[in-house]
Scaffold this active site. Structure first.
Site, short mmCIF file in Angstrom:
data_model
loop_
_atom_site.label_atom_id
_atom_site.label_comp_id
_atom_site.label_asym_id
_atom_site.label_seq_id
_atom_site.Cartn_x
_atom_site.Cartn_y
_atom_site.Cartn_z
N ASP A 175 -12.46 -22.77 -15.41
CA ASP A 175 -12.06 -21.50 -14.19
C ASP A 175 -13.04 -20.79 -13.53
O ASP A 175 -13.53 -20.16 -15.03
CB ASP A 175 -10.63 -20.35 -13.75
CG ASP A 175 -9.25 -22.20 -13.51
OD1 ASP A 175 -9.76 -23.04 -13.04
OD2 ASP A 175 -7.86 -21.85 -13.89
N LYS B 115 -12.59 -20.75 -7.87
CA LYS B 115 -13.05 -21.10 -6.10
C LYS B 115 -14.04 -20.79 -6.05
O LYS B 115 -14.89 -20.27 -7.57
CB LYS B 115 -12.26 -19.85 -5.86
CG LYS B 115 -11.21 -19.83 -5.74
CD LYS B 115 -10.42 -18.18 -5.12
CE LYS B 115 -8.92 -18.38 -4.76
NZ LYS B 115 -8.25 -17.36 -5.35
N MET C 106 -3.98 -9.33 -10.45
CA MET C 106 -3.93 -10.19 -8.61
C MET C 106 -3.51 -8.28 -7.85
O MET C 106 -2.98 -8.61 -6.74
CB MET C 106 -3.03 -10.99 -8.59
CG MET C 106 -3.97 -12.77 -9.16
SD MET C 106 -3.31 -13.93 -9.02
CE MET C 106 -1.73 -13.84 -10.29
#
Ligand code: SAH
Length: 277
Positions: free
Chosen positions: A46, A68, A183
């Site tokens: 990741d 991402k 987050m």
């Protein structure tokens, strides 16, 4: 005892190891994580896995990015799970490497469920989660006898990237003297408003630790009411941990890292394998 002398389990072909890489510093890898990096045929990793950790992978191992990429949509979770199943069925040793701990806000549970449903043997290797490792590198105890006998870990995002609706904010605010948010940077203003609205003091100490345990680590000490402005002034980027509670005050005495690099790396930036040979 050296790592080599430990009888660590074999990484068998056709299996998946779901492994936490820790928050950044390669020195925080577990022996099992290092062992898996030594043996894996493919590493599915990741965005939050530090590049210096990937350098530890066996030469010849395939590195497969599943995070991402610059604003593009991230791969769908079912696609990642399917990929793990397919790679294992191809007879590979599949290392699924995630930042921090795979089971802490890391979708490790979803991937393990998919592997279990497909009958693919797997092992879970916990890692140092950012909410604990990041605070340690900032000199902030997660618990301290005089201040808190409980701590709450909260995510600032739900699956669609919004502040979680289902969260009982008054209960979160009352539940533990120390709150650790993952987050949280994007939604700091909302989090602040919900916590103050639910009774937390605006002057309560808080800190933001960004890029914890990496050479770019930044720590901003602030308060609940000042956190948004202070984060902006410091131009903090994600990933970041937001901590609220009296334990933050202890940093004044416990900032052991000071200006030193938060990293067990080679100062010349050579891949670790070349150092050894
Ligand atoms: N499984 C991870 C968490 C993944 S969720 C773990 O156990 O740490 C992603 C969030 O983790 C980021 O938004 C940030 O809040 C936190 N995070 C991960 N690595 C971090 C780091 N090095 N420094 C600060 N926060 C980090």
């Amino acid at each position: 005892m050296s790592a080599a002398a430990l009888a660590l389990p074999d990484f068998l072909p056709g299996t998946v190891w779901l492994v936490g890489a820790g928050p950044g510093d390669p020195g925080l890898l577990t022996l099992l994580a290092r062992h898996a990096l030594d043996q894996a045929d493919v590493v599915v990793y990741d965005a939050l896995v530090a590049p210096d950790i990937l350098k530890l992978a066996r030469p010849g191992a395939r590195l497969d990015y599943a995070g991402k990429r610059g604003g593009k949509p991230s791969p769908r979770q079912p696609d990642i799970s399917l990929k793990l199943v397919r790679l294992a069925r191809d007879g590979l040793r599949v290392l699924r490497l995630k930042g921090g701990d795979p089971m802490v806000f890391g979708r490790g549970g979803e991937e393990a469920l998919a592997l279990a449903a497909a009958g693919v043997p797997y092992r879970i290797v916990p890692g140092v989660t950012a909410g604990i490792g990041g605070l340690a590198y900032a000199g902030i105890p997660v618990t301290h006898r005089d201040t808190n006998s409980a701590v709450t870990f909260v995510t600032g995002h739900n699956a669609s990237g919004e502040v979680p609706d289902g969260l009982d904010w008054p209960a979160v605010a009352r539940g533990a003297p120390v709150l650790v948010f993952y987050m949280a940077l994007k939604h700091l203003a909302v989090i602040r408003q919900r916590l103050i609205g639910a009774g937390r003091s605006p002057t309560e100490p808080a800190a933001i630790v960004s890029a914890a345990c990496t050479p770019a680590q930044q720590v901003v000490e602030t308060t609940l009411e000042r956190c948004v402005g202070d984060a902006e002034d410091a131009k903090l980027d994600p990933p970041a941990i937001f901590v609220v509670g009296e334990v933050v005050r202890m940093r004044a005495a416990l900032d052991w890292l000071g200006g030193k690099p938060a990293f067990s790396g080679d100062p010349l930036g050579r891949p670790p394998r070349q150092q050894a040979g």
